[in-house]
Design a protein around this motif. Structure first.
Motif, PDB file in Angstrom:
ATOM      1  N   MET A 122      -8.382 -13.502 -10.374  1.00 27.85           N
ATOM      2  CA  MET A 122      -9.830 -13.328 -10.285  1.00 27.85           C
ATOM      3  C   MET A 122     -10.506 -13.406 -11.662  1.00 27.85           C
ATOM      4  O   MET A 122     -11.728 -13.355 -11.750  1.00 27.85           O
ATOM      5  CB  MET A 122     -10.163 -11.970  -9.651  1.00 27.85           C
ATOM      6  N   GLU A 123      -9.675 -13.482 -12.721  1.00 25.14           N
ATOM      7  CA  GLU A 123     -10.160 -13.484 -14.106  1.00 25.14           C
ATOM      8  C   GLU A 123     -10.901 -12.192 -14.441  1.00 25.14           C
ATOM      9  O   GLU A 123     -11.902 -12.192 -15.157  1.00 25.14           O
ATOM     10  CB  GLU A 123     -11.011 -14.718 -14.397  1.00 25.14           C
ATOM     11  N   PHE A 124     -10.388 -11.068 -13.896  1.00 30.68           N
ATOM     12  CA  PHE A 124     -10.893  -9.740 -14.220  1.00 30.68           C
ATOM     13  C   PHE A 124     -10.091  -9.213 -15.403  1.00 30.68           C
ATOM     14  O   PHE A 124      -8.959  -9.631 -15.627  1.00 30.68           O
ATOM     15  CB  PHE A 124     -10.705  -8.764 -13.055  1.00 30.68           C
ATOM     16  N   GLY A 125     -10.647  -8.262 -16.102  1.00 32.51           N
ATOM     17  CA  GLY A 125      -9.923  -7.610 -17.184  1.00 32.51           C
ATOM     18  C   GLY A 125      -8.755  -6.803 -16.635  1.00 32.51           C
ATOM     19  O   GLY A 125      -8.747  -6.391 -15.475  1.00 32.51           O
ATOM     20  N   ASN A 126      -7.753  -6.591 -17.497  1.00 32.84           N
ATOM     21  CA  ASN A 126      -6.586  -5.804 -17.115  1.00 32.84           C
ATOM     22  C   ASN A 126      -7.016  -4.390 -16.721  1.00 32.84           C
ATOM     23  O   ASN A 126      -7.719  -3.721 -17.457  1.00 32.84           O
ATOM     24  CB  ASN A 126      -5.604  -5.762 -18.288  1.00 32.84           C
ATOM     25  N   VAL A 157     -20.751  -5.387  -6.660  1.00 36.55           N
ATOM     26  CA  VAL A 157     -20.771  -6.105  -5.389  1.00 36.55           C
ATOM     27  C   VAL A 157     -20.188  -7.501  -5.581  1.00 36.55           C
ATOM     28  O   VAL A 157     -19.416  -7.978  -4.741  1.00 36.55           O
ATOM     29  CB  VAL A 157     -22.205  -6.183  -4.819  1.00 36.55           C
ATOM     30  N   ASP A 158     -20.495  -8.137  -6.691  1.00 33.28           N
ATOM     31  CA  ASP A 158     -20.009  -9.481  -6.972  1.00 33.28           C
ATOM     32  C   ASP A 158     -18.479  -9.519  -7.020  1.00 33.28           C
ATOM     33  O   ASP A 158     -17.848 -10.370  -6.398  1.00 33.28           O
ATOM     34  CB  ASP A 158     -20.586  -9.973  -8.304  1.00 33.28           C
ATOM     35  N   LYS A 159     -17.882  -8.582  -7.725  1.00 29.60           N
ATOM     36  CA  LYS A 159     -16.421  -8.557  -7.842  1.00 29.60           C
ATOM     37  C   LYS A 159     -15.773  -8.225  -6.505  1.00 29.60           C
ATOM     38  O   LYS A 159     -14.768  -8.829  -6.130  1.00 29.60           O
ATOM     39  CB  LYS A 159     -15.984  -7.577  -8.924  1.00 29.60           C
ATOM     40  N   LEU A 160     -16.336  -7.286  -5.793  1.00 27.89           N
ATOM     41  CA  LEU A 160     -15.788  -6.926  -4.496  1.00 27.89           C
ATOM     42  C   LEU A 160     -15.862  -8.107  -3.532  1.00 27.89           C
ATOM     43  O   LEU A 160     -14.913  -8.381  -2.786  1.00 27.89           O
ATOM     44  CB  LEU A 160     -16.525  -5.711  -3.927  1.00 27.89           C
ATOM     45  N   LYS A 161     -16.947  -8.845  -3.560  1.00 32.06           N
ATOM     46  CA  LYS A 161     -17.120 -10.025  -2.707  1.00 32.06           C
ATOM     47  C   LYS A 161     -16.093 -11.096  -3.065  1.00 32.06           C
ATOM     48  O   LYS A 161     -15.506 -11.734  -2.189  1.00 32.06           O
ATOM     49  CB  LYS A 161     -18.550 -10.562  -2.852  1.00 32.06           C
ATOM     50  N   ARG A 162     -15.844 -11.291  -4.346  1.00 30.38           N
ATOM     51  CA  ARG A 162     -14.845 -12.280  -4.776  1.00 30.38           C
ATOM     52  C   ARG A 162     -13.457 -11.920  -4.264  1.00 30.38           C
ATOM     53  O   ARG A 162     -12.705 -12.782  -3.810  1.00 30.38           O
ATOM     54  CB  ARG A 162     -14.837 -12.403  -6.298  1.00 30.38           C
TER      55      ARG A 162
END
Length: 68
Positions: free
Chosen positions: A24-28, A41-46
């Motif tokens: 997801m290209e999220f931070g560790n 909301v954006d991250k949860l939707k992804r």
């Protein structure tokens, strides 16, 4: 609740939460932090889109899934 549901989804497809964060290209530690803080909301939707589920499904209380 959210983290437990995401861990369950990860286990179903055989990836770790760390691997999901990378994909997801999220931070560790981003997803793991959702145990004590709310995701955007954006991250949860992804994440929901990645698993092919609704955001509501990720928000369900663990006890709801165990009962049904």
């Amino acid at each position: 609740m959210i983290l437990g549901n995401i861990r369950r989804k990860c286990a179903e497809i055989g990836i770790s939460v760390y691997a999901l964060e990378k994909k997801m290209e999220f931070g560790n530690g981003t997803v793991s932090s959702w145990a004590t803080s709310s995701p955007s909301v954006d991250k949860l939707k992804r994440v929901a889109d990645y698993f092919g589920v609704t955001v509501d499904e990720l928000l369900k209380d663990d006890s709801d899934q165990q009962a049904g």
